[in-house]
Design a protein around this motif. Structure first.
Motif, PDB file in Angstrom:
ATOM      1  N   GLY A  18       0.669  -1.471  -0.040  1.00 46.99           N
ATOM      2  CA  GLY A  18      -0.070   0.104   0.039  1.00 46.99           C
ATOM      3  C   GLY A  18       0.663   1.292  -0.042  1.00 46.99           C
ATOM      4  O   GLY A  18       0.183   2.297   0.004  1.00 46.99           O
ATOM      5  N   ASP A  19       2.060   1.285   0.181  1.00 45.95           N
ATOM      6  CA  ASP A  19       2.825   2.329   0.035  1.00 45.95           C
ATOM      7  C   ASP A  19       2.999   2.855  -1.217  1.00 45.95           C
ATOM      8  O   ASP A  19       2.795   2.349  -2.280  1.00 45.95           O
ATOM      9  CB  ASP A  19       4.465   2.093   0.585  1.00 45.95           C
ATOM     10  N   SER A  20       3.079   4.389  -1.131  1.00 45.37           N
ATOM     11  CA  SER A  20       3.256   4.985  -2.437  1.00 45.37           C
ATOM     12  C   SER A  20       4.719   5.105  -2.877  1.00 45.37           C
ATOM     13  O   SER A  20       5.312   5.762  -2.280  1.00 45.37           O
ATOM     14  CB  SER A  20       2.710   6.487  -2.508  1.00 45.37           C
ATOM     15  N   LEU A  21       4.837   4.421  -4.119  1.00 40.48           N
ATOM     16  CA  LEU A  21       6.575   4.324  -4.304  1.00 40.48           C
ATOM     17  C   LEU A  21       6.714   5.766  -4.966  1.00 40.48           C
ATOM     18  O   LEU A  21       8.006   6.108  -4.853  1.00 40.48           O
ATOM     19  CB  LEU A  21       6.493   3.394  -5.371  1.00 40.48           C
ATOM     20  N   GLY A  22       5.710   6.160  -5.725  1.00 38.75           N
ATOM     21  CA  GLY A  22       6.139   7.637  -6.279  1.00 38.75           C
ATOM     22  C   GLY A  22       6.397   8.659  -5.183  1.00 38.75           C
ATOM     23  O   GLY A  22       7.565   9.366  -5.248  1.00 38.75           O
ATOM     24  N   GLN A  23       5.864   8.599  -3.963  1.00 38.63           N
ATOM     25  CA  GLN A  23       6.283   9.644  -2.891  1.00 38.63           C
ATOM     26  C   GLN A  23       7.457   9.119  -2.178  1.00 38.63           C
ATOM     27  O   GLN A  23       8.338  10.110  -1.926  1.00 38.63           O
ATOM     28  CB  GLN A  23       5.004   9.592  -1.944  1.00 38.63           C
ATOM     29  N   CYS A  24       7.700   8.019  -2.039  1.00 38.14           N
ATOM     30  CA  CYS A  24       8.956   7.474  -1.201  1.00 38.14           C
ATOM     31  C   CYS A  24       9.972   7.933  -2.212  1.00 38.14           C
ATOM     32  O   CYS A  24      11.388   8.179  -1.750  1.00 38.14           O
ATOM     33  CB  CYS A  24       8.990   5.962  -1.351  1.00 38.14           C
ATOM     34  N   LEU A  25      10.066   7.844  -3.542  1.00 45.37           N
ATOM     35  CA  LEU A  25      11.061   7.996  -4.676  1.00 45.37           C
ATOM     36  C   LEU A  25      11.485   9.545  -4.487  1.00 45.37           C
ATOM     37  O   LEU A  25      12.423  10.101  -4.423  1.00 45.37           O
ATOM     38  CB  LEU A  25      10.676   7.692  -6.148  1.00 45.37           C
ATOM     39  N   LEU A  26      10.329  10.348  -4.739  1.00 47.29           N
ATOM     40  CA  LEU A  26      10.551  11.994  -4.409  1.00 47.29           C
ATOM     41  C   LEU A  26      11.021  12.170  -3.319  1.00 47.29           C
ATOM     42  O   LEU A  26      12.021  13.234  -3.151  1.00 47.29           O
ATOM     43  CB  LEU A  26       9.126  12.518  -4.627  1.00 47.29           C
ATOM     44  N   THR A  27      10.686  11.613  -1.700  1.00 47.50           N
ATOM     45  CA  THR A  27      11.362  11.990  -0.881  1.00 47.50           C
ATOM     46  C   THR A  27      12.918  11.459  -0.855  1.00 47.50           C
ATOM     47  O   THR A  27      13.786  12.233  -0.557  1.00 47.50           O
ATOM     48  CB  THR A  27      10.626  11.146   0.475  1.00 47.50           C
ATOM     49  N   GLY A  28      13.154  10.472  -1.304  1.00 44.16           N
ATOM     50  CA  GLY A  28      14.467   9.831  -1.330  1.00 44.16           C
ATOM     51  C   GLY A  28      15.509  10.665  -2.270  1.00 44.16           C
ATOM     52  O   GLY A  28      16.671  11.009  -1.979  1.00 44.16           O
ATOM     53  N   LEU A  29      14.904  11.226  -3.481  1.00 44.55           N
ATOM     54  CA  LEU A  29      15.408  12.112  -4.332  1.00 44.55           C
ATOM     55  C   LEU A  29      15.793  13.567  -3.665  1.00 44.55           C
ATOM     56  O   LEU A  29      16.975  14.104  -3.688  1.00 44.55           O
ATOM     57  CB  LEU A  29      14.798  12.474  -5.710  1.00 44.55           C
ATOM     58  N   GLU A  30      14.962  13.887  -2.799  1.00 46.99           N
ATOM     59  CA  GLU A  30      15.188  15.188  -2.099  1.00 46.99           C
ATOM     60  C   GLU A  30      16.139  14.984  -1.076  1.00 46.99           C
ATOM     61  O   GLU A  30      17.086  15.734  -0.958  1.00 46.99           O
ATOM     62  CB  GLU A  30      13.799  15.487  -1.682  1.00 46.99           C
ATOM     63  N   ASN A  31      15.967  14.077  -0.346  1.00 45.78           N
ATOM     64  CA  ASN A  31      17.004  13.544   0.673  1.00 45.78           C
ATOM     65  C   ASN A  31      18.615  13.516   0.191  1.00 45.78           C
ATOM     66  O   ASN A  31      19.402  13.750   0.952  1.00 45.78           O
ATOM     67  CB  ASN A  31      16.674  12.590   1.595  1.00 45.78           C
ATOM     68  N   ALA A  32      18.746  12.934  -1.195  1.00 44.98           N
ATOM     69  CA  ALA A  32      19.801  12.810  -1.898  1.00 44.98           C
ATOM     70  C   ALA A  32      20.340  14.114  -2.344  1.00 44.98           C
ATOM     71  O   ALA A  32      21.538  14.028  -3.142  1.00 44.98           O
ATOM     72  CB  ALA A  32      19.607  11.819  -2.834  1.00 44.98           C
ATOM     73  N   GLY A  33      19.458  15.196  -2.480  1.00 44.31           N
ATOM     74  CA  GLY A  33      20.033  16.093  -3.258  1.00 44.31           C
ATOM     75  C   GLY A  33      19.899  16.215  -4.700  1.00 44.31           C
ATOM     76  O   GLY A  33      20.603  17.193  -5.189  1.00 44.31           O
ATOM     77  N   ILE A  34      19.105  15.575  -5.285  1.00 47.26           N
ATOM     78  CA  ILE A  34      19.014  15.222  -6.527  1.00 47.26           C
ATOM     79  C   ILE A  34      17.800  15.973  -7.170  1.00 47.26           C
ATOM     80  O   ILE A  34      16.642  15.641  -6.443  1.00 47.26           O
ATOM     81  CB  ILE A  34      18.859  13.835  -6.936  1.00 47.26           C
ATOM     82  N   ALA A  35      17.827  16.988  -7.785  1.00 51.19           N
ATOM     83  CA  ALA A  35      16.649  17.525  -8.439  1.00 51.19           C
ATOM     84  C   ALA A  35      16.274  17.021  -9.909  1.00 51.19           C
ATOM     85  O   ALA A  35      17.078  17.133 -10.807  1.00 51.19           O
ATOM     86  CB  ALA A  35      17.209  19.250  -8.716  1.00 51.19           C
ATOM     87  N   LEU A  36      14.995  16.448  -9.715  1.00 53.80           N
ATOM     88  CA  LEU A  36      14.576  15.780 -10.925  1.00 53.80           C
ATOM     89  C   LEU A  36      14.361  16.351 -12.074  1.00 53.80           C
ATOM     90  O   LEU A  36      13.909  17.671 -11.747  1.00 53.80           O
ATOM     91  CB  LEU A  36      13.611  14.772 -10.462  1.00 53.80           C
ATOM     92  N   ALA A  37      14.826  16.346 -13.289  1.00 56.75           N
ATOM     93  CA  ALA A  37      14.430  16.978 -14.356  1.00 56.75           C
ATOM     94  C   ALA A  37      13.954  16.105 -15.567  1.00 56.75           C
ATOM     95  O   ALA A  37      14.014  14.845 -15.622  1.00 56.75           O
ATOM     96  CB  ALA A  37      16.038  17.580 -14.740  1.00 56.75           C
ATOM     97  N   ASP A  38      13.268  17.064 -16.505  1.00 54.16           N
ATOM     98  CA  ASP A  38      12.695  16.231 -17.781  1.00 54.16           C
ATOM     99  C   ASP A  38      13.853  15.431 -18.276  1.00 54.16           C
ATOM    100  O   ASP A  38      14.978  15.846 -18.522  1.00 54.16           O
ATOM    101  CB  ASP A  38      12.184  17.193 -18.519  1.00 54.16           C
ATOM    102  N   GLY A  39      13.531  13.933 -18.648  1.00 50.93           N
ATOM    103  CA  GLY A  39      14.438  13.366 -19.322  1.00 50.93           C
ATOM    104  C   GLY A  39      15.207  12.402 -18.412  1.00 50.93           C
ATOM    105  O   GLY A  39      15.739  11.515 -18.855  1.00 50.93           O
ATOM    106  N   ASP A  40      15.170  12.681 -17.012  1.00 50.30           N
ATOM    107  CA  ASP A  40      15.599  11.578 -16.183  1.00 50.30           C
ATOM    108  C   ASP A  40      14.854  10.222 -16.088  1.00 50.30           C
ATOM    109  O   ASP A  40      13.667  10.147 -16.465  1.00 50.30           O
ATOM    110  CB  ASP A  40      15.640  12.227 -14.671  1.00 50.30           C
ATOM    111  N   ILE A  41      15.616   9.234 -15.577  1.00 50.86           N
ATOM    112  CA  ILE A  41      15.105   7.937 -15.724  1.00 50.86           C
ATOM    113  C   ILE A  41      15.190   7.435 -14.191  1.00 50.86           C
ATOM    114  O   ILE A  41      16.510   7.614 -13.616  1.00 50.86           O
ATOM    115  CB  ILE A  41      15.550   6.930 -16.734  1.00 50.86           C
ATOM    116  N   LEU A  42      14.219   6.731 -13.610  1.00 48.50           N
ATOM    117  CA  LEU A  42      14.362   6.141 -12.313  1.00 48.50           C
ATOM    118  C   LEU A  42      14.243   4.688 -12.483  1.00 48.50           C
ATOM    119  O   LEU A  42      13.317   4.127 -13.186  1.00 48.50           O
ATOM    120  CB  LEU A  42      13.049   6.567 -11.354  1.00 48.50           C
ATOM    121  N   VAL A  43      15.346   3.926 -12.222  1.00 44.32           N
ATOM    122  CA  VAL A  43      15.595   2.466 -12.377  1.00 44.32           C
ATOM    123  C   VAL A  43      14.995   1.817 -10.963  1.00 44.32           C
ATOM    124  O   VAL A  43      15.600   2.299 -10.011  1.00 44.32           O
ATOM    125  CB  VAL A  43      16.801   1.743 -12.913  1.00 44.32           C
TER     126      VAL A  43
END
Length: 254
Positions: A18-43
């Motif tokens: 039931g966890d939202s992977l999208g939200q978990c990923l956005l939080t993880g990216l923010e904590n890692a200091g990664i600003a998501l940009a158009d054309g990026d890929i998440l594996v």
């Protein structure tokens, strides 16, 4: 040629149904200091997708069929586990003691229908197994849509698993689901560096990316279930993992 950069997304929580992977990923990216940009890929590792979708099964709740009992005798595996494999497969291709190779119901060929037991149960239970996502392309698209709606960024999503190969030792990361990127890149008609026109070259781009990301993720206790990718060298487009399946009539290993 652009620079291809793969960055592990660490610190993600142990994913629960039931966890939202999208939200978990956005939080993880923010904590890692990664600003998501158009054309990026998440594996993403298949396990976190399957866990979020509650694809857990307990052997104690499985009743093996006569077919499962027979295959279990040949493969020397638990007949309840074999029953799960049969339920997840469209065809059994090969079997011998310790091994069963099937065509998964989503079209790719793998051992044990991709059913896993490692890094599955937090309490180390021998009874709990994890199935692949029901439809990994759909799972990838859902995560992509969430990120687009919340972050306003157009990304590609790749869901990967570790598979063996018919003609080489060891496992490699392969794509089992994708959204927003090509599975296969057709270079036929392009010129090589000497002007020769390519006639048969088709690049399994999603699998190549999966293999690279799996090196960053690791296979044991590394706790890196997701990787951020920037610099993918091919244009993004809508794709499906079925692009990567060799047609049966051209498969020399069946």
């Amino acid at each position: 040629m652009t620079q291809l950069v793969l960055t592990p997304i660490t610190g993600l929580p142990d994913i629960l149904p039931g966890d939202s992977l999208g939200q978990c990923l956005l939080t993880g990216l923010e904590n890692a200091g990664i600003a998501l940009a158009d054309g990026d890929i998440l594996v993403l590792a298949q396990k976190i997708v399957s866990k979020a979708e509650n694809r857990f099964r307990k052997l104690s709740e499985v009743s093996p069929s006569a077919e499962a009992e027979e295959i279990a005798r040949i493969t020397e595996k638990d007949p309840r586990f074999i029953q799960l494999v049969l339920e997840e497969s469209s065809e059994v291709l090969r079997m011998r003691p310790g091994t069963i190779i099937t065509e998964h119901k989503n079209g790719f060929v793998c051992a044990n229908a991709g059913i896993d037991h490692s890094n599955v149960s937090r309490d180390g239970s021998e009874d709990v197994y994890l199935l692949l996502p029901e439809n990994a392309d759909f799972s990838a698209q859902r995560i992509r849509d969430y990120i687009k709606s919340v972050a306003g960024v157009n990304t590609g999503i790749v869901i990967i698993d570790s598979h063996g190969r018919a003609w080489r030792n060891g496992t490699v990361g392969v794509c089992i689901g994708l959204a927003g990127i090509p599975g296969l890149v057709d270079l036929r008609g392009e010129k090589d560096m000497y002007g020769y026109t390519l006639r048969v070259t088709m690049v399994a781009a999603a699998d190549e990316l999966a293999g690279a990301a799996s090196l960053v993720m690791g296979e044991a206790a590394e706790r890196v279930p997701a990787v951020h990718v920037r610099g993918f060298p091919f244009p993004l487009r809508e794709g499906e993992q079925s692009e990567l399946h060799r047609p049966k009539e051209l498969d020399m290993f069946r």
